[in-house]
Design a protein around this motif. Structure first.
Motif, PDB file in Angstrom:
ATOM      1  N   ARG A  93       1.300  -1.181  -0.018  1.00  0.00           N
ATOM      2  CA  ARG A  93      -0.191   0.165  -0.017  1.00  0.00           C
ATOM      3  C   ARG A  93       1.050   1.203  -0.310  1.00  0.00           C
ATOM      4  O   ARG A  93       2.003   0.770   0.177  1.00  0.00           O
ATOM      5  CB  ARG A  93      -1.172   0.120   1.533  1.00  0.00           C
ATOM      6  CG  ARG A  93      -0.199   0.288   2.768  1.00  0.00           C
ATOM      7  CD  ARG A  93      -1.123  -0.125   3.572  1.00  0.00           C
ATOM      8  NE  ARG A  93      -0.215  -0.054   4.902  1.00  0.00           N
ATOM      9  CZ  ARG A  93       0.056   1.515   6.133  1.00  0.00           C
ATOM     10  NH1 ARG A  93      -0.304   2.559   4.738  1.00  0.00           N
ATOM     11  NH2 ARG A  93       0.442   1.418   6.495  1.00  0.00           N
ATOM     12  N   ASN A  94       0.430   2.280  -0.313  1.00  0.00           N
ATOM     13  CA  ASN A  94       0.764   3.453   0.049  1.00  0.00           C
ATOM     14  C   ASN A  94       1.634   4.080   2.105  1.00  0.00           C
ATOM     15  O   ASN A  94       0.509   3.720   2.567  1.00  0.00           O
ATOM     16  CB  ASN A  94       0.223   4.992  -0.293  1.00  0.00           C
ATOM     17  CG  ASN A  94      -0.126   4.715  -1.829  1.00  0.00           C
ATOM     18  OD1 ASN A  94       0.445   4.366  -3.024  1.00  0.00           O
ATOM     19  ND2 ASN A  94      -0.941   6.288  -2.787  1.00  0.00           N
ATOM     20  N   ALA A  95       1.985   4.484   1.844  1.00  0.00           N
ATOM     21  CA  ALA A  95       2.715   4.473   3.081  1.00  0.00           C
ATOM     22  C   ALA A  95       1.656   5.970   3.058  1.00  0.00           C
ATOM     23  O   ALA A  95       1.742   5.867   4.945  1.00  0.00           O
ATOM     24  CB  ALA A  95       4.024   5.775   3.467  1.00  0.00           C
ATOM     25  N   ASN A  96       1.171   6.533   3.167  1.00  0.00           N
ATOM     26  CA  ASN A  96       0.811   8.188   3.511  1.00  0.00           C
ATOM     27  C   ASN A  96      -0.933   8.271   3.077  1.00  0.00           C
ATOM     28  O   ASN A  96      -1.620   8.613   3.829  1.00  0.00           O
ATOM     29  CB  ASN A  96       1.526   9.378   3.335  1.00  0.00           C
ATOM     30  CG  ASN A  96       2.961   9.507   3.450  1.00  0.00           C
ATOM     31  OD1 ASN A  96       3.612   9.646   5.031  1.00  0.00           O
ATOM     32  ND2 ASN A  96       3.439   9.900   2.559  1.00  0.00           N
ATOM     33  N   THR A  97      -1.159   7.556   2.192  1.00  0.00           N
ATOM     34  CA  THR A  97      -2.864   7.106   1.676  1.00  0.00           C
ATOM     35  C   THR A  97      -3.359   6.257   2.052  1.00  0.00           C
ATOM     36  O   THR A  97      -2.153   5.360   0.984  1.00  0.00           O
ATOM     37  CB  THR A  97      -2.983   8.082   0.353  1.00  0.00           C
ATOM     38  OG1 THR A  97      -2.223   8.156  -0.666  1.00  0.00           O
ATOM     39  CG2 THR A  97      -2.538   9.854   0.903  1.00  0.00           C
ATOM     40  N   LEU A  98      -4.471   6.157   1.211  1.00  0.00           N
ATOM     41  CA  LEU A  98      -5.248   4.381   0.785  1.00  0.00           C
ATOM     42  C   LEU A  98      -6.389   4.803  -0.285  1.00  0.00           C
ATOM     43  O   LEU A  98      -6.781   5.683   0.094  1.00  0.00           O
ATOM     44  CB  LEU A  98      -5.702   3.439   2.532  1.00  0.00           C
ATOM     45  CG  LEU A  98      -5.236   3.449   3.257  1.00  0.00           C
ATOM     46  CD1 LEU A  98      -5.626   2.821   4.715  1.00  0.00           C
ATOM     47  CD2 LEU A  98      -3.670   2.530   2.858  1.00  0.00           C
ATOM     48  N   HIS A  99      -6.232   3.594  -0.922  1.00  0.00           N
ATOM     49  CA  HIS A  99      -6.980   3.639  -1.951  1.00  0.00           C
ATOM     50  C   HIS A  99      -7.086   2.385  -2.179  1.00  0.00           C
ATOM     51  O   HIS A  99      -6.113   1.743  -2.662  1.00  0.00           O
ATOM     52  CB  HIS A  99      -6.766   4.091  -2.770  1.00  0.00           C
ATOM     53  CG  HIS A  99      -7.554   4.703  -4.044  1.00  0.00           C
ATOM     54  ND1 HIS A  99      -8.392   3.682  -4.987  1.00  0.00           N
ATOM     55  CD2 HIS A  99      -7.916   6.059  -4.376  1.00  0.00           C
ATOM     56  CE1 HIS A  99      -9.313   4.416  -5.912  1.00  0.00           C
ATOM     57  NE2 HIS A  99      -8.850   5.448  -5.593  1.00  0.00           N
ATOM     58  N   PRO A 100      -8.783   1.258  -1.930  1.00  0.00           N
ATOM     59  CA  PRO A 100      -8.851  -0.052  -2.630  1.00  0.00           C
ATOM     60  C   PRO A 100      -8.251  -0.369  -3.914  1.00  0.00           C
ATOM     61  O   PRO A 100      -8.065  -1.348  -3.764  1.00  0.00           O
ATOM     62  CB  PRO A 100      -9.903  -0.113  -1.621  1.00  0.00           C
ATOM     63  CG  PRO A 100     -10.921   1.073  -1.526  1.00  0.00           C
ATOM     64  CD  PRO A 100      -9.703   2.731  -2.390  1.00  0.00           C
ATOM     65  N   PHE A 101      -8.042   0.293  -4.819  1.00  0.00           N
ATOM     66  CA  PHE A 101      -8.139  -0.232  -6.204  1.00  0.00           C
ATOM     67  C   PHE A 101      -7.264   0.689  -7.314  1.00  0.00           C
ATOM     68  O   PHE A 101      -6.701   0.731  -7.619  1.00  0.00           O
ATOM     69  CB  PHE A 101      -9.624   0.377  -7.272  1.00  0.00           C
ATOM     70  CG  PHE A 101     -10.759   0.588  -6.295  1.00  0.00           C
ATOM     71  CD1 PHE A 101     -10.954  -1.180  -6.549  1.00  0.00           C
ATOM     72  CD2 PHE A 101     -11.413   1.409  -6.095  1.00  0.00           C
ATOM     73  CE1 PHE A 101     -12.469  -1.179  -6.157  1.00  0.00           C
ATOM     74  CE2 PHE A 101     -13.124   0.759  -5.501  1.00  0.00           C
ATOM     75  CZ  PHE A 101     -13.593  -0.803  -5.384  1.00  0.00           C
ATOM     76  N   ARG A 102      -6.176   0.421  -5.621  1.00  0.00           N
ATOM     77  CA  ARG A 102      -4.797   0.521  -6.740  1.00  0.00           C
ATOM     78  C   ARG A 102      -3.337  -0.339  -6.092  1.00  0.00           C
ATOM     79  O   ARG A 102      -2.969  -0.867  -6.706  1.00  0.00           O
ATOM     80  CB  ARG A 102      -3.882   2.213  -6.120  1.00  0.00           C
ATOM     81  CG  ARG A 102      -5.192   3.284  -7.069  1.00  0.00           C
ATOM     82  CD  ARG A 102      -4.980   4.572  -6.907  1.00  0.00           C
ATOM     83  NE  ARG A 102      -5.683   5.505  -7.172  1.00  0.00           N
ATOM     84  CZ  ARG A 102      -5.608   6.879  -7.262  1.00  0.00           C
ATOM     85  NH1 ARG A 102      -5.112   7.457  -5.975  1.00  0.00           N
ATOM     86  NH2 ARG A 102      -6.452   7.192  -7.381  1.00  0.00           N
ATOM     87  N   SER A 103      -3.345  -0.454  -4.812  1.00  0.00           N
ATOM     88  CA  SER A 103      -2.349  -1.358  -4.480  1.00  0.00           C
ATOM     89  C   SER A 103      -2.767  -2.725  -3.867  1.00  0.00           C
ATOM     90  O   SER A 103      -3.803  -2.825  -3.103  1.00  0.00           O
ATOM     91  CB  SER A 103      -1.852  -0.629  -3.377  1.00  0.00           C
ATOM     92  OG  SER A 103      -0.723   0.575  -3.366  1.00  0.00           O
ATOM     93  N   PHE A 104      -2.281  -3.796  -4.411  1.00  0.00           N
ATOM     94  CA  PHE A 104      -2.035  -5.006  -4.589  1.00  0.00           C
ATOM     95  C   PHE A 104      -1.956  -6.037  -3.503  1.00  0.00           C
ATOM     96  O   PHE A 104      -1.123  -5.855  -4.208  1.00  0.00           O
ATOM     97  CB  PHE A 104      -3.164  -6.045  -5.096  1.00  0.00           C
ATOM     98  CG  PHE A 104      -4.307  -4.557  -6.406  1.00  0.00           C
ATOM     99  CD1 PHE A 104      -5.874  -4.602  -5.565  1.00  0.00           C
ATOM    100  CD2 PHE A 104      -4.108  -4.108  -7.218  1.00  0.00           C
ATOM    101  CE1 PHE A 104      -6.833  -3.727  -6.691  1.00  0.00           C
ATOM    102  CE2 PHE A 104      -4.466  -3.084  -8.013  1.00  0.00           C
ATOM    103  CZ  PHE A 104      -5.883  -3.337  -7.466  1.00  0.00           C
ATOM    104  N   GLY A 105      -2.746  -7.029  -3.421  1.00  0.00           N
ATOM    105  CA  GLY A 105      -1.442  -8.262  -2.345  1.00  0.00           C
ATOM    106  C   GLY A 105      -1.458  -9.226  -3.296  1.00  0.00           C
ATOM    107  O   GLY A 105      -1.038  -9.945  -4.177  1.00  0.00           O
ATOM    108  N   PHE A 106      -2.640  -9.957  -3.941  1.00  0.00           N
ATOM    109  CA  PHE A 106      -3.063 -10.854  -5.095  1.00  0.00           C
ATOM    110  C   PHE A 106      -4.298 -10.524  -6.277  1.00  0.00           C
ATOM    111  O   PHE A 106      -5.068 -10.094  -5.383  1.00  0.00           O
ATOM    112  CB  PHE A 106      -2.992 -12.230  -4.439  1.00  0.00           C
ATOM    113  CG  PHE A 106      -3.700 -12.843  -5.830  1.00  0.00           C
ATOM    114  CD1 PHE A 106      -2.335 -13.715  -6.278  1.00  0.00           C
ATOM    115  CD2 PHE A 106      -4.817 -13.232  -6.529  1.00  0.00           C
ATOM    116  CE1 PHE A 106      -2.699 -14.501  -7.234  1.00  0.00           C
ATOM    117  CE2 PHE A 106      -4.887 -14.296  -7.137  1.00  0.00           C
ATOM    118  CZ  PHE A 106      -4.136 -14.547  -7.806  1.00  0.00           C
TER     119      PHE A 106
END
Length: 487
Positions: free
Chosen positions: A167-180
């Motif tokens: 994920r990002n360090a300072n912001t979250l967005h559920p449709f950008r960073s993924f585990g799998f």
């Protein structure tokens, strides 16, 4: 004759020696693995990096990775491989990851545009026993962010792995960073594929698991998935933004079973109508990114025996059809825009035998509602709930057990209980317990006093657990016969 035998003896001895030598040669040849059989490759004993082992491997080979930290980017292209990580085998993200799938001119979109620590395309891959560490490097990869593992046009399994910190360090967005992430675009030339995510631990990711088929062919079943027995944790409550445990897009169907999904909870309430964080969201991703003008209908998914705890929204299915939520547990919810156990729209949904505790709203059947996802008021854009069946659900400390928004229609509610539940009673009576597979849709349970009839349909309701229908039928001390009959 005796002299003849004697004269032949040296020649016979020479022949025997040649045969013996031939046998030794044959034995040496048989001691080596015949070509075409699988081989074991070891990292770092034989190959210094996982990528070098992948490059050297042939279809069917198994790559064993010893304990250690491997800071590298891995690409598996058009191969059938198994990668086994021994305890302590860690694959760590780094700044500078590239879009390896896009670089190899593979058609498609979405997951191909996102840099991944391990990417597999047009392959069959099993990953087992690894830890993937993301190091919160999302800001280093611009809008697309990054992911741990991507299967593009690839079947296989992810099992007994740990995936954290993508994920990002300072912001979250559920449709950008993924585990799998897994997708299967028809342009790759692949048939419909199957993926499994089993017994893994996901934590601290933008989204932990993301599955979809082909966004250009939303009605085709391009991907079948099983997501089972995983632990998926967010970092909520957090002010960094929204997260999601599991995302399901168009063209994908399957099962989500026996997972524990917790702590996806955003405290940001700047937009009071923002949906916030979700344990599971099933939605047309492309519509959210304005690629298509209206959301497409999702394929059926079974959500069964999962435990949801302390998520802002536990299970959100928008424009779903023929999906089922059965025997799940929903506990607690964050504040924000209408925190809910199950929020759904779509046709012919089954919501059965679920348990809801300590939630403002248990089930929301969407109608003309001000649903917003970050920047748009959708109203009825995601459809309405039509002909849903709500059977044997239990609610305790739930302010609104079922919220039916007009013009949602055709709602069936049976067997609903609200705590305090009535004291259980035990009746002692002769009975027989019957069990049969739960997939026997369209079959009718009938009974008769003799094997020749007359046969009468039973009206009792069966319970569903572990893919079996089970029912107890009173016999009143008389002989009864039972059968499944399909009219």
């Amino acid at each position: 004759m005796k002299r003849l035998i004697t004269s032949l003896q040296p020649a016979f001895s020479a022949c025997r020696m040649k045969l013996a030598a031939l046998a030794l040669i044959c034995g040496a040849a048989l001691s080596s693995p015949p070509s075409g059989l699988s081989a074991d490759l070891n990292v770092p004993a034989q190959y210094p990096t996982i990528q070098k082992a992948v490059d050297a491997a042939a279809d069917g080979d198994m790559i064993h990775v010893a304990p250690g930290v491997y800071v590298e980017q891995i690409l598996i292209l058009r191969k059938k491989l198994t990668l086994l990580g021994r305890p302590g085998a860690v694959i760590r993200a780094q700044v500078g990851l590239t879009t390896t799938l896009k670089r190899n001119d593979l058609p498609g979109s979405g997951v191909e545009n996102t840099p991944a620590v391990l990417a597999a395309a047009v392959s069959d891959v099993v990953l087992k026993g690894f830890t993937f560490e993301g190091e919160h490097l999302g800001e280093a990869f611009s809008f697309s962010s990054y992911m741990a593992i991507v299967f593009s046009g690839t079947s296989g399994r992810l099992e007994d792995c740990t995936v954290r910190g993508f994920r990002n360090a300072n912001t979250l967005h559920p449709f950008r960073s993924f585990g799998f992430a897994a997708a299967n675009w028809a342009a790759l030339g692949t048939p419909p594929l199957t993926v499994q995510v089993l017994r893994c631990a996901f934590a601290d990711n933008g989204t932990s698991v993301h599955v979809r088929g082909d966004d250009l062919a939303p009605t085709q079943q391009r991907l079948t998935f099983t997501i089972a027995d995983n632990t998926i944790s967010g970092i909520g409550p957090t002010a960094l933004g929204p997260q999601a445990g599991i995302e399901i897009g168009v063209g994908a169907t399957g099962e989500v079973r026996r997972n524990t999904i917790t702590d996806h909870f955003s405290t940001v309430i700047g937009d009071p109508a923002s949906l916030g964080s979700m344990g599971i969201i099933a939605v047309d991703i492309w519509f959210l990114f304005h690629v298509v003008g209206s959301p497409r209908t999702l394929l059926p998914v079974l959500y069964e025996n999962n435990t949801f705890r302390a998520n802002q929204h536990h299970l959100v299915c928008l424009k779903a059809k023929d999906s089922q939520a059965v025997n799940n547990t929903f506990q607690g919810a964050g504040n924000g825009f209408r925190p809910t156990g199950i929020m759904v729209s779509g046709d012919n949904l089954l919501i059965s035998s679920n348990r809801f505790t300590d939630i403002p709203t248990g089930i929301t059947l969407l109608g003309n509602a001000p649903v917003r996802l970050w920047d748009q008021n959708f109203g009825t854009t995601f459809g309405i709930a039509t002909n849903p069946r709500l059977l044997r659900n239990r609610f305790c400390n739930v302010t609104t057990p079922v919220n039916i928004e007009p013009p949602a229609s055709g709602v069936t509610q049976e067997g609903t209980l609200v705590c305090p539940f009535p004291d259980p009673t035990l009746e002692i009576a002769p009975a027989v317990i019957l069990s049969w597979p739960a997939y026997s849709e369209g079959w009718i349970l009938e009974s008769a006093p003799t094997v020749n009839g007359p046969w009468t349909a039973l009206t009792a309701t069966a319970t569903v657990e572990n893919d079996q229908n089970t029912i107890a039928v009173k016999t009143e001390s008389e002989q009864r016969f039972f059968r499944l009959h399909k009219p």
